[in-house]
Design an enzyme around this catalytic site. Structure first.
Site, PDB file in Angstrom:
ATOM      1  N   GLY A  46      44.897 -44.593  13.291  1.00  0.00           N
ATOM      2  CA  GLY A  46      45.863 -44.608  12.199  1.00  0.00           C
ATOM      3  C   GLY A  46      47.262 -44.459  12.777  1.00  0.00           C
ATOM      4  O   GLY A  46      47.422 -44.016  13.920  1.00  0.00           O
ATOM      5  N   GLN A  51      56.188 -42.061  12.808  1.00  0.00           N
ATOM      6  CA  GLN A  51      55.813 -41.947  14.226  1.00  0.00           C
ATOM      7  C   GLN A  51      56.486 -43.017  15.086  1.00  0.00           C
ATOM      8  O   GLN A  51      56.534 -42.888  16.312  1.00  0.00           O
ATOM      9  CB  GLN A  51      54.284 -42.048  14.394  1.00  0.00           C
ATOM     10  CG  GLN A  51      53.533 -40.874  13.773  1.00  0.00           C
ATOM     11  CD  GLN A  51      52.044 -40.991  13.994  1.00  0.00           C
ATOM     12  OE1 GLN A  51      51.363 -41.681  13.218  1.00  0.00           O
ATOM     13  NE2 GLN A  51      51.533 -40.365  15.029  1.00  0.00           N
ATOM     14  N   CYS A  94      46.433 -36.497  17.391  1.00  0.00           N
ATOM     15  CA  CYS A  94      47.597 -37.207  16.848  1.00  0.00           C
ATOM     16  C   CYS A  94      48.357 -37.838  17.999  1.00  0.00           C
ATOM     17  O   CYS A  94      48.608 -37.184  19.011  1.00  0.00           O
ATOM     18  CB  CYS A  94      48.510 -36.236  16.091  1.00  0.00           C
ATOM     19  SG  CYS A  94      49.947 -37.035  15.343  1.00  0.00           S
ATOM     20  N   LEU A  95      48.735 -39.102  17.830  1.00  0.00           N
ATOM     21  CA  LEU A  95      49.473 -39.792  18.888  1.00  0.00           C
ATOM     22  C   LEU A  95      50.839 -39.136  19.128  1.00  0.00           C
ATOM     23  O   LEU A  95      51.422 -39.325  20.190  1.00  0.00           O
ATOM     24  CB  LEU A  95      49.645 -41.270  18.520  1.00  0.00           C
ATOM     25  CG  LEU A  95      48.329 -42.070  18.468  1.00  0.00           C
ATOM     26  CD1 LEU A  95      48.562 -43.443  17.863  1.00  0.00           C
ATOM     27  CD2 LEU A  95      47.700 -42.178  19.854  1.00  0.00           C
ATOM     28  N   HIS A 136      45.543 -37.550   7.009  1.00  0.00           N
ATOM     29  CA  HIS A 136      46.379 -37.244   8.185  1.00  0.00           C
ATOM     30  C   HIS A 136      47.637 -38.114   8.171  1.00  0.00           C
ATOM     31  O   HIS A 136      48.751 -37.609   8.398  1.00  0.00           O
ATOM     32  CB  HIS A 136      45.537 -37.471   9.456  1.00  0.00           C
ATOM     33  CG  HIS A 136      46.279 -37.373  10.746  1.00  0.00           C
ATOM     34  ND1 HIS A 136      46.011 -36.393  11.692  1.00  0.00           N
ATOM     35  CD2 HIS A 136      47.268 -38.134  11.287  1.00  0.00           C
ATOM     36  CE1 HIS A 136      46.811 -36.563  12.731  1.00  0.00           C
ATOM     37  NE2 HIS A 136      47.574 -37.623  12.519  1.00  0.00           N
ATOM     38  N   GLU A 137      47.464 -39.407   7.877  1.00  0.00           N
ATOM     39  CA  GLU A 137      48.628 -40.321   7.844  1.00  0.00           C
ATOM     40  C   GLU A 137      49.551 -39.977   6.680  1.00  0.00           C
ATOM     41  O   GLU A 137      50.779 -40.011   6.818  1.00  0.00           O
ATOM     42  CB  GLU A 137      48.180 -41.776   7.734  1.00  0.00           C
ATOM     43  CG  GLU A 137      47.253 -42.276   8.833  1.00  0.00           C
ATOM     44  CD  GLU A 137      47.667 -41.860  10.219  1.00  0.00           C
ATOM     45  OE1 GLU A 137      48.871 -41.671  10.459  1.00  0.00           O
ATOM     46  OE2 GLU A 137      46.778 -41.699  11.072  1.00  0.00           O
ATOM     47  N   HIS A 140      51.912 -37.212   7.457  1.00  0.00           N
ATOM     48  CA  HIS A 140      53.079 -37.627   8.248  1.00  0.00           C
ATOM     49  C   HIS A 140      54.241 -38.039   7.334  1.00  0.00           C
ATOM     50  O   HIS A 140      55.407 -37.802   7.661  1.00  0.00           O
ATOM     51  CB  HIS A 140      52.725 -38.814   9.147  1.00  0.00           C
ATOM     52  CG  HIS A 140      52.083 -38.464  10.459  1.00  0.00           C
ATOM     53  ND1 HIS A 140      52.717 -37.709  11.425  1.00  0.00           N
ATOM     54  CD2 HIS A 140      50.878 -38.779  10.979  1.00  0.00           C
ATOM     55  CE1 HIS A 140      51.918 -37.581  12.483  1.00  0.00           C
ATOM     56  NE2 HIS A 140      50.782 -38.219  12.238  1.00  0.00           N
TER      57      HIS A 140
HETATM   58  O1  GNR Z   1      44.135 -41.787  16.597  1.00  0.00           O
HETATM   59  C1  GNR Z   1      44.054 -40.806  15.839  1.00  0.00           C
HETATM   60  N1  GNR Z   1      42.863 -40.152  15.752  1.00  0.00           N
HETATM   61  C2  GNR Z   1      42.589 -39.205  14.772  1.00  0.00           C
HETATM   62  C3  GNR Z   1      41.457 -38.426  14.919  1.00  0.00           C
HETATM   63  C4  GNR Z   1      41.127 -37.492  13.962  1.00  0.00           C
HETATM   64  C5  GNR Z   1      41.915 -37.336  12.844  1.00  0.00           C
HETATM   65  C6  GNR Z   1      43.052 -38.082  12.691  1.00  0.00           C
HETATM   66  C7  GNR Z   1      43.391 -39.026  13.644  1.00  0.00           C
HETATM   67  S1  GNR Z   1      44.814 -40.002  13.432  1.00  0.00           S
HETATM   68  C8  GNR Z   1      45.232 -40.317  15.104  1.00  0.00           C
HETATM   69  C9  GNR Z   1      46.408 -41.284  15.190  1.00  0.00           C
HETATM   70  C10 GNR Z   1      47.639 -40.639  14.584  1.00  0.00           C
HETATM   71  O2  GNR Z   1      48.299 -39.805  15.139  1.00  0.00           O
HETATM   72  N2  GNR Z   1      47.948 -40.979  13.369  1.00  0.00           N
HETATM   73  O3  GNR Z   1      49.003 -40.409  12.760  1.00  0.00           O
HETATM   74 NI    NI Z   2      49.182 -38.423  13.614  1.00  0.00          NI
END
Ligand code: GNR
Ligand code: NI
Length: 178
Positions: A46, A51, A94-95, A136-137, A140
């Protein structure tokens, strides 16, 4: 299509509440396509617009496995219209917090309403990893990182390490303007 640089914490742009898009037009579609390419390249499941430094309510998601067919989702202005009573606990990454992971509790299933890549209103019911990733997205877009769901002790430990890593390989001049 283009690869966009991914911002890592700590960075004030990751703490902002993002603005809704008026419509998914050619400019937003290009952003979505560039975000998807950037996400696949990372690789991640995601990516949210803040980001990549764009403070707009746009996310892309694809939780398909490596040997599965790609299943990208493009969402603008996502809103939760239903959440399940039961929760799920998932170890998130999270990236923008590279190499750090932590358990987060969220509703196990959701319904999300959004504008798709063609500017059509859609509603999607999701569970499992897809539900976790969409939430999660969406966090953000409110300036919330997964560490904000953890204890202050764990959060500060991770953020201190990331700040140290940034200071180690970035010249002070670029730092002052970041
Ligand atoms: O790549 C991602 N893996 C992930 C694993 C578990 C829960 C959420 C994520 S999202 C993350 C990519 C990211 O930072 N998206 O904002
Ligand atoms: Ni993230």
């Amino acid at each position: 299509m283009a690869l966009l640089p991914i911002i890592t914490a700590p960075d004030p742009r990751l703490k902002k509440v993002c603005a809704p898009v008026e419509a998914v037009d050619d400019e937003i579609r290009r952003l979505m396509d560039d975000m998807l390419e950037t996400m696949y390249n990372a690789p991640g499941i995601g990516l949210a617009a803040p980001q990549v430094g764009v403070l707009k309510r746009v996310i892309v998601v694809d939780v398909a496995g490596e040997d599965e067919e790609r299943a990208p989702l493009f969402m603008a202005n996502p809103e939760l219209t239903w959440v399940s009573d039961d929760d799920s606990n998932y170890e998130e990454g999270c990236l923008s917090l590279p190499e750090h992971y932590g358990d987060v509790v969220r509703p196990a299933a959701i319904t999300v309403r959004y504008l798709d890549r063609e500017n059509e209103i859609r509603e999607l019911k999701a569970e499992g990893l897809l539900a976790t990733c969409i939430q999660h997205e969406m966090d953000h877009l409110e300036g919330i990182l997964f560490v904000d769901h953890m204890t202050a002790l764990k959060r500060n430990m991770i953020l201190r390490k990331l700040l140290k890593a940034k200071k180690a390989d970035k010249p002070l001049a670029s730092y002052a303007t970041a």
